[in-house]
Write a protein that holds these residues in place. Structure first.
Motif, PDB file in Angstrom:
ATOM      1  N   THR A  24     -18.793 -81.102 -13.437  1.00 20.27           N
ATOM      2  CA  THR A  24     -18.699 -82.588 -12.939  1.00 20.27           C
ATOM      3  C   THR A  24     -17.999 -83.299 -13.985  1.00 20.27           C
ATOM      4  O   THR A  24     -17.091 -84.135 -13.779  1.00 20.27           O
ATOM      5  N   PHE A  25     -18.832 -83.338 -15.223  1.00 18.23           N
ATOM      6  CA  PHE A  25     -18.181 -84.156 -16.190  1.00 18.23           C
ATOM      7  C   PHE A  25     -17.034 -83.704 -16.671  1.00 18.23           C
ATOM      8  O   PHE A  25     -16.194 -84.843 -17.265  1.00 18.23           O
ATOM      9  N   ASP A  26     -16.673 -82.507 -16.849  1.00 18.61           N
ATOM     10  CA  ASP A  26     -15.221 -82.075 -17.243  1.00 18.61           C
ATOM     11  C   ASP A  26     -14.231 -82.752 -16.030  1.00 18.61           C
ATOM     12  O   ASP A  26     -13.065 -83.175 -16.611  1.00 18.61           O
ATOM     13  N   GLU A  27     -14.710 -82.581 -14.830  1.00 21.18           N
ATOM     14  CA  GLU A  27     -13.580 -83.199 -14.005  1.00 21.18           C
ATOM     15  C   GLU A  27     -13.236 -84.768 -14.086  1.00 21.18           C
ATOM     16  O   GLU A  27     -12.151 -85.206 -13.930  1.00 21.18           O
ATOM     17  N   VAL A  28     -14.433 -85.582 -14.555  1.00 22.85           N
ATOM     18  CA  VAL A  28     -14.271 -86.912 -14.869  1.00 22.85           C
ATOM     19  C   VAL A  28     -13.366 -87.018 -16.093  1.00 22.85           C
ATOM     20  O   VAL A  28     -12.397 -87.821 -16.013  1.00 22.85           O
ATOM     21  N   VAL A  29     -13.495 -86.088 -17.056  1.00 21.18           N
ATOM     22  CA  VAL A  29     -12.524 -86.431 -18.224  1.00 21.18           C
ATOM     23  C   VAL A  29     -11.082 -86.044 -17.938  1.00 21.18           C
ATOM     24  O   VAL A  29     -10.443 -86.738 -18.268  1.00 21.18           O
ATOM     25  N   GLU A  30     -10.931 -85.137 -17.089  1.00 18.92           N
ATOM     26  CA  GLU A  30      -9.704 -84.667 -16.893  1.00 18.92           C
ATOM     27  C   GLU A  30      -9.079 -85.715 -16.024  1.00 18.92           C
ATOM     28  O   GLU A  30      -7.760 -85.960 -16.228  1.00 18.92           O
ATOM     29  N   SER A  31      -9.623 -86.307 -15.177  1.00 17.53           N
ATOM     30  CA  SER A  31      -9.053 -87.369 -14.255  1.00 17.53           C
ATOM     31  C   SER A  31      -8.828 -88.792 -15.128  1.00 17.53           C
ATOM     32  O   SER A  31      -7.972 -89.403 -14.439  1.00 17.53           O
ATOM     33  N   HIS A  32      -9.437 -88.962 -16.275  1.00 18.89           N
ATOM     34  CA  HIS A  32      -9.291 -90.088 -16.847  1.00 18.89           C
ATOM     35  C   HIS A  32      -8.318 -90.254 -18.223  1.00 18.89           C
ATOM     36  O   HIS A  32      -8.257 -90.964 -18.725  1.00 18.89           O
ATOM     37  N   ALA A  33      -8.304 -88.875 -18.467  1.00 14.97           N
ATOM     38  CA  ALA A  33      -7.473 -88.667 -19.743  1.00 14.97           C
ATOM     39  C   ALA A  33      -6.259 -87.820 -19.372  1.00 14.97           C
ATOM     40  O   ALA A  33      -6.195 -86.998 -18.690  1.00 14.97           O
ATOM     41  N   ASP A  34      -4.934 -87.959 -20.407  1.00 16.51           N
ATOM     42  CA  ASP A  34      -4.102 -87.231 -20.091  1.00 16.51           C
ATOM     43  C   ASP A  34      -4.503 -85.645 -20.513  1.00 16.51           C
ATOM     44  O   ASP A  34      -5.263 -85.458 -21.303  1.00 16.51           O
ATOM     45  N   PRO A  35      -3.445 -84.450 -20.181  1.00 18.95           N
ATOM     46  CA  PRO A  35      -4.083 -83.176 -20.609  1.00 18.95           C
ATOM     47  C   PRO A  35      -4.410 -82.949 -22.156  1.00 18.95           C
ATOM     48  O   PRO A  35      -5.222 -82.283 -22.353  1.00 18.95           O
ATOM     49  N   GLU A  36      -3.597 -83.359 -23.095  1.00 20.41           N
ATOM     50  CA  GLU A  36      -3.771 -83.271 -24.287  1.00 20.41           C
ATOM     51  C   GLU A  36      -5.127 -83.769 -24.814  1.00 20.41           C
ATOM     52  O   GLU A  36      -5.873 -83.141 -25.501  1.00 20.41           O
ATOM     53  N   ARG A  37      -5.387 -84.899 -24.662  1.00 24.34           N
ATOM     54  CA  ARG A  37      -6.562 -85.620 -25.012  1.00 24.34           C
ATOM     55  C   ARG A  37      -7.769 -85.115 -24.309  1.00 24.34           C
ATOM     56  O   ARG A  37      -8.824 -84.934 -24.665  1.00 24.34           O
TER      57      ARG A  37
END
Length: 442
Positions: A122-135
């Motif tokens: 879930t934490f990974d999903e939040v990061v992926e939804s808030h940042a561009d793919p590279e970041r």
């Protein structure tokens, strides 16, 4: 949707119990405006089973339901016939043909899905939804992030809120049932937005993000001069590599912090909004009801919509007119030789010197009396009944004490079962008992 619990006065004069409002579970589950039910309570009181039974009953009454468990126990998956649960809702089979008509509802079958919170995913999903793919890739590979996402204090509670927000935002489910962690940590998710905000606004985060925010030469100068003493100290405490990883993580996450805080605050407001219902689950034991009282008071302080208390594993007896004292007295009369025979109400003395002409009674005397084994068995049953009546009295006192402090809380009682629930049939039985309101216990 009004969050006032639908109750009815339920004075139980026959049992001597204090009157309490009765929680009507079916009315809660059938209300289309009820979109989230949160079950909270201390460990070992049947909270996970209650959440699963509520979800199953709602699905079989025509609603599309998902039950989210945060408890790592495997009981929920096993009882629903699923090998394992993960971060993706899994369809529970065997509910489609069990449609139960609810007043005013169509005959369309419902659906039941179940899932278990995967905190890191879930934490990974939040990061992926808030940042561009590279970041996002940079953050996910960061060692400091991997530590934080896997076991940082409060992460599980925050991610539970995040997952609940995700499920509600999809608007795919008629009802979401949440099974929270055991003990008082079950309400830690109420603190998650504040805790996260304190963490993001804390001095350490400001120090670590300052160079990136200053930028250019000023940032480097600040890092080289102003940070030298601070980083030296932190390096000794945390370790140089960990400090570097933390700085890299915070720098990469800086642009996503606002999204974390915003989403956490939105989910917190969702929990307070009409359509959400909190159920406190407890057992009629002193410690469990003390925890329940804490939950009730905390929910009231946070203005969360509490609809009632599920009192699980309540014991009963079909012979309440025979008190513990009378049962014990009768057991003593049967078990002790030389006591007046009460069988026919006469004054004949059993096994006394006057009746057998001897002052001694040996094993042959006992064997010669065919009534002794029956008497001993009866005495044992009377003692068991006395223990049960004392247990009932203790549970009643504990229950009445809770009601005296929280008379406004609607209650539904569920009788203690002889074994564990391990399949859909058992969950349906629990659901029937939950929906029955106040029931004569046996």
């Amino acid at each position: 949707m009004s969050q006032e619990p639908q109750t009815a006065a339920d004075p139980d004069a026959r049992s001597g119990r204090s009157p309490a409002p009765t929680l009507h579970v079916d009315a809660l589950l059938d209300d289309p405006q009820t979109r989230i039910v949160v079950c909270c309570g201390s460990g070992g009181v049947g909270k996970t089973t209650t959440a699963a039974a509520l979800a199953l009953r709602a699905a079989e009454r025509g609603r599309k339901v998902v039950v989210l468990t945060i408890d790592p126990a495997k009981r929920l998956a096993q009882s629903m016939g699923i090998d394992s649960l993960d971060n993706v809702p899994r369809r529970v089979k065997g509910t489609e043909d069990r449609r139960r008509e609810a007043p005013g509802e169509s005959a369309e079958p419902g659906e039941l899905h179940a899932m278990m919170l995967d905190m890191k995913r879930t934490f990974d999903e939040v990061v992926e939804s808030h940042a561009d793919p590279e970041r996002a890739a940079q953050i996910l590979a960061n060692p400091f992030y991997q530590t934080v996402s896997g076991g940082f204090a409060g992460t599980q509670e925050y991610m539970a809120m995040e997952k609940l927000g995700q499920l509600r935002a999809k608007d795919e489910w008629d009802l979401i049932v949440v099974d929270t962690p055991p003990s008082r940590n079950a309400l830690d998710f109420l603190d998650a937005p504040k805790r996260l905000g304190s963490f993001l606004d804390g001095k350490l985060i400001r120090v670590l993000t300052a160079p990136a925010k200053l930028g250019g030469r000023a940032g480097m100068a600040f890092l080289n001069v102003g940070m030298s003493m601070m980083t030296g100290t932190l390096g000794k405490v945390l370790g140089g590599q960990l400090l570097k990883d933390a700085q890299t993580f915070v720098s990469a996450m800086d642009t996503t912090f606002g999204g974390f805080r915003t989403r956490a605050d939105a989910t917190f407001k969702l929990l307070q909004a009409p359509g959400t219902a909190f159920l406190v689950v407890a057992a009629p034991e002193r410690d469990a009801l003390r925890e329940a009282a804490y939950f009730v008071e905390r929910l009231a302080a946070e203005k969360m919509p509490l609809v009632g208390l599920v009192l699980n594993r309540v014991h009963g007896s079909g012979a309440t007119r025979l008190s513990a004292e009378r049962a014990l007295a009768a057991a003593e009369n049967l078990a002790e030789p030389g006591i007046v025979d009460q069988t026919d109400g006469n004054a004949d003395v059993r096994n006394s010197p006057e009746t057998d002409g001897s002052s001694d009674s040996g094993p042959e005397d006992s064997a010669a009396d065919p009534d002794r084994p029956v008497d001993e068995l009866t005495a044992g049953l009377l003692r068991l009944h006395a223990e049960r009546m004392r247990l009932l009295a203790r549970e009643q006192r504990t229950r009445d004490r809770f009601i005296s402090h929280h008379p406004e809380v609607a209650i539904v009682e569920v009788p203690a079962l002889p074994g564990d629930v391990h399949d859909l049939t058992g969950l349906r039985d629990i659901g029937d008992r939950l929906a029955a309101g106040h029931t004569e216990l046996s």
